[in-house]
Design a protein around this motif. Structure first.
Motif, PDB file in Angstrom:
ATOM      1  N   TYR A   2      37.063  46.900  44.778  1.00  0.00           N
ATOM      2  CA  TYR A   2      38.185  46.256  45.444  1.00  0.00           C
ATOM      3  C   TYR A   2      39.502  46.722  44.845  1.00  0.00           C
ATOM      4  CZ  TYR A   2      34.683  43.029  47.322  1.00  0.00           C
ATOM      5  OH  TYR A   2      33.613  42.492  47.965  1.00  0.00           O
ATOM      6  N   ASP A   3      40.469  46.900  45.719  1.00  0.00           N
ATOM      7  CA  ASP A   3      41.839  47.152  45.297  1.00  0.00           C
ATOM      8  C   ASP A   3      42.606  45.835  45.316  1.00  0.00           C
ATOM      9  OD1 ASP A   3      44.219  49.025  44.816  1.00  0.00           O
ATOM     10  OD2 ASP A   3      44.845  47.944  46.621  1.00  0.00           O
ATOM     11  N   TYR A   4      43.394  45.591  44.285  1.00  0.00           N
ATOM     12  CA  TYR A   4      44.029  44.274  44.147  1.00  0.00           C
ATOM     13  C   TYR A   4      44.953  43.969  45.313  1.00  0.00           C
ATOM     14  CZ  TYR A   4      47.031  40.546  42.448  1.00  0.00           C
ATOM     15  OH  TYR A   4      47.733  39.373  42.344  1.00  0.00           O
ATOM     16  N   TRP A   5      45.862  44.867  45.633  1.00  0.00           N
ATOM     17  CA  TRP A   5      46.847  44.572  46.675  1.00  0.00           C
ATOM     18  C   TRP A   5      46.220  44.550  48.060  1.00  0.00           C
ATOM     19  CZ3 TRP A   5      50.926  42.185  45.365  1.00  0.00           C
ATOM     20  CH2 TRP A   5      51.522  42.409  44.123  1.00  0.00           C
ATOM     21  N   ASN A   6      45.181  45.317  48.259  1.00  0.00           N
ATOM     22  CA  ASN A   6      44.476  45.235  49.534  1.00  0.00           C
ATOM     23  C   ASN A   6      43.750  43.898  49.671  1.00  0.00           C
ATOM     24  OD1 ASN A   6      43.530  46.440  52.053  1.00  0.00           O
ATOM     25  ND2 ASN A   6      41.526  46.498  51.067  1.00  0.00           N
ATOM     26  N   THR A   7      43.220  43.395  48.549  1.00  0.00           N
ATOM     27  CA  THR A   7      42.578  42.081  48.569  1.00  0.00           C
ATOM     28  C   THR A   7      43.610  40.976  48.810  1.00  0.00           C
ATOM     29  OG1 THR A   7      40.983  42.949  46.977  1.00  0.00           O
ATOM     30  CG2 THR A   7      41.006  40.572  47.315  1.00  0.00           C
ATOM     31  N   VAL A   8      44.782  41.122  48.208  1.00  0.00           N
ATOM     32  CA  VAL A   8      45.866  40.164  48.459  1.00  0.00           C
ATOM     33  C   VAL A   8      46.249  40.169  49.934  1.00  0.00           C
ATOM     34  CG1 VAL A   8      48.308  39.689  47.990  1.00  0.00           C
ATOM     35  CG2 VAL A   8      46.760  40.232  46.109  1.00  0.00           C
ATOM     36  N   TYR A   9      46.291  41.360  50.494  1.00  0.00           N
ATOM     37  CA  TYR A   9      46.630  41.485  51.915  1.00  0.00           C
ATOM     38  C   TYR A   9      45.580  40.802  52.799  1.00  0.00           C
ATOM     39  CZ  TYR A   9      47.112  43.838  56.444  1.00  0.00           C
ATOM     40  OH  TYR A   9      47.221  44.099  57.784  1.00  0.00           O
ATOM     41  N   GLU A  10      44.311  40.987  52.479  1.00  0.00           N
ATOM     42  CA  GLU A  10      43.247  40.395  53.284  1.00  0.00           C
ATOM     43  C   GLU A  10      43.161  38.880  53.100  1.00  0.00           C
ATOM     44  OE1 GLU A  10      41.609  41.836  55.552  1.00  0.00           O
ATOM     45  OE2 GLU A  10      42.256  43.889  55.145  1.00  0.00           O
ATOM     46  N   SER A  11      43.637  38.367  51.976  1.00  0.00           N
ATOM     47  CA  SER A  11      43.608  36.917  51.759  1.00  0.00           C
ATOM     48  C   SER A  11      44.582  36.180  52.661  1.00  0.00           C
ATOM     49  CB  SER A  11      43.923  36.593  50.295  1.00  0.00           C
ATOM     50  OG  SER A  11      45.264  36.937  49.982  1.00  0.00           O
ATOM     51  N   GLY A  12      45.420  36.907  53.382  1.00  0.00           N
ATOM     52  CA  GLY A  12      46.343  36.265  54.303  1.00  0.00           C
ATOM     53  C   GLY A  12      45.644  35.488  55.399  1.00  0.00           C
ATOM     54  N   ALA A  13      44.412  35.870  55.758  1.00  0.00           N
ATOM     55  CA  ALA A  13      43.674  35.131  56.784  1.00  0.00           C
ATOM     56  C   ALA A  13      43.379  33.704  56.329  1.00  0.00           C
ATOM     57  CB  ALA A  13      42.373  35.863  57.109  1.00  0.00           C
ATOM     58  N   VAL A  30      48.607  26.072  46.107  1.00  0.00           N
ATOM     59  CA  VAL A  30      47.341  26.503  46.710  1.00  0.00           C
ATOM     60  C   VAL A  30      47.488  27.897  47.321  1.00  0.00           C
ATOM     61  CG1 VAL A  30      45.730  26.053  48.603  1.00  0.00           C
ATOM     62  CG2 VAL A  30      46.456  24.189  47.113  1.00  0.00           C
ATOM     63  N   HIS A  31      48.585  28.123  48.029  1.00  0.00           N
ATOM     64  CA  HIS A  31      48.832  29.449  48.597  1.00  0.00           C
ATOM     65  C   HIS A  31      48.944  30.507  47.502  1.00  0.00           C
ATOM     66  CE1 HIS A  31      49.011  28.288  52.691  1.00  0.00           C
ATOM     67  NE2 HIS A  31      50.114  27.579  52.607  1.00  0.00           N
ATOM     68  N   PHE A  32      49.591  30.182  46.408  1.00  0.00           N
ATOM     69  CA  PHE A  32      49.743  31.142  45.306  1.00  0.00           C
ATOM     70  C   PHE A  32      48.390  31.477  44.691  1.00  0.00           C
ATOM     71  CE2 PHE A  32      50.327  32.053  40.781  1.00  0.00           C
ATOM     72  CZ  PHE A  32      51.185  33.142  40.850  1.00  0.00           C
ATOM     73  N   VAL A  33      47.558  30.451  44.496  1.00  0.00           N
ATOM     74  CA  VAL A  33      46.238  30.676  43.896  1.00  0.00           C
ATOM     75  C   VAL A  33      45.362  31.505  44.823  1.00  0.00           C
ATOM     76  CG1 VAL A  33      44.122  29.536  43.156  1.00  0.00           C
ATOM     77  CG2 VAL A  33      46.326  28.615  42.451  1.00  0.00           C
ATOM     78  N   VAL A  34      45.348  31.158  46.107  1.00  0.00           N
ATOM     79  CA  VAL A  34      44.500  31.866  47.065  1.00  0.00           C
ATOM     80  C   VAL A  34      44.964  33.304  47.246  1.00  0.00           C
ATOM     81  CG1 VAL A  34      43.785  31.953  49.476  1.00  0.00           C
ATOM     82  CG2 VAL A  34      43.788  29.774  48.265  1.00  0.00           C
ATOM     83  N   THR A  35      46.269  33.514  47.258  1.00  0.00           N
ATOM     84  CA  THR A  35      46.801  34.841  47.572  1.00  0.00           C
ATOM     85  C   THR A  35      46.802  35.779  46.378  1.00  0.00           C
ATOM     86  OG1 THR A  35      48.231  33.807  49.229  1.00  0.00           O
ATOM     87  CG2 THR A  35      48.771  36.053  48.568  1.00  0.00           C
ATOM     88  N   PHE A  36      47.113  35.277  45.173  1.00  0.00           N
ATOM     89  CA  PHE A  36      47.305  36.166  44.024  1.00  0.00           C
ATOM     90  C   PHE A  36      46.258  35.984  42.923  1.00  0.00           C
ATOM     91  CE2 PHE A  36      51.550  35.644  45.919  1.00  0.00           C
ATOM     92  CZ  PHE A  36      51.858  36.972  46.162  1.00  0.00           C
TER      93      PHE A  36
END
Length: 287
Positions: free
Chosen positions: A35-46, A248-254
């Motif tokens: 996994y790439d970190y920023w790509n995972t952050v991007y996908e967590s937007g869902a 919650v958004h910060f934890v889920v996203t980052f």
């Protein structure tokens, strides 16, 4: 006699005997992904999008219950947003190269479906209004929390996990919405909040997936916009709740993507000849 991996044959060896060839087919971490970190952050937007939509629905209920928002205005906003969403959905479909029927017949089918749904929902609103009249408000709110939590847990975020169930997610969301609708004062309030629930939990996810597939920047814009709208709306109701939602958004996203990447080296999944055979059924449709 050399030992063979045969179950129903007496080879003169104990039942629990295995030789060195038994582990030749051992495979570790066969399906491990990097996994790439920023790509995972991007996908967590869902995930953040759906959490934001759920919080926005709860805030709308609070506005209706307190009298800040009238049911007529909510119905008007729901119809207008559905109309704009249909246009956006068609535009995204054209951008993706999909076939969109632009005939007047197709438009009339959509309008007819919407009218039938509105009439059906309005006719059932008196029943929904008194459905949980004998149940205490605390029990209703507790049930709503569990229903929305289950909706967020089993929602389809684009994965193929066994826990994912789009139909169950929608049913849980609608059950929680009807529980809240039964606490409102009039039939019109119930009709407006149920109609808004269908838009939030059924129509909005479809439009969001279509918009996200259009362009990478569109997905980032939708995620950032939904977070800002949900936190701002919740801030007007409760400052503490808005701060918690932001956390919650910060934890889920980052934080969650960072934990996922850090835990990957500790993964130890083995596959071998002892695994059960996966049966794949192929269904042929004969016309």
């Amino acid at each position: 006699m050399p030992w063979r991996k045969v179950l129903y044959e007496d080879q003169g060896y104990p039942d629990n005997y295995v030789d060195s060839s038994f582990l030749e087919q051992l495979q570790k971490n066969l399906n491990t992904r990097s996994y790439d970190y920023w790509n995972t952050v991007y996908e967590s937007g869902a995930v953040t999008d759906h959490i934001s939509a759920t919080c926005l629905f709860v805030v709308t209920f609070v506005y209706l219950e307190s009298g800040v928002l009238s049911p007529k205005l909510l119905i008007l906003l729901t119809v207008a947003s559905c109309f704009l969403g249909y246009i956006a959905y068609a535009a995204c479909a054209v951008h993706l190269g999909e076939t969109v029927h632009k005939s007047h017949l197709h438009v009339w089918i959509v309008i007819r479906t919407a009218v039938v749904f509105l009439l059906f929902t309005f006719s059932l609103s008196p029943i929904l209004y008194t459905l949980t009249e004998s149940v205490s408000t605390d029990t209703i709110y507790a049930m709503t929390v569990f229903m929305f939590a289950g909706n967020i847990l089993v929602f389809d975020y684009g994965t193929t996990a066994a826990i994912v169930s789009e139909s169950m997610s929608f049913n849980l969301a609608m059950f929680g919405s009807m529980c809240l609708a039964s606490r409102l004062t009039t039939v019109l309030h119930t009709f407006s909040i149920v109609s808004f629930a269908v838009e939030v939990f059924a129509l909005w996810p479809e439009l969001r997936r279509k918009v996200n597939a259009t362009h990478r920047g569109c997905k980032m814009g939708v995620s950032c916009g939904s977070v800002l709208v949900s936190v701002s709306a919740l801030w007007s109701v409760s400052t503490v709740a808005a701060v918690l939602l932001g956390m919650v958004h910060f934890v889920v996203t980052f934080l969650c993507p960072r934990w996922l990447i850090q835990l990957q080296p500790y993964k130890n999944n083995i596959q071998g000849p002892w695994d059960e055979v996966s049966i794949v059924e192929k269904m042929e449709v004969r016309m």
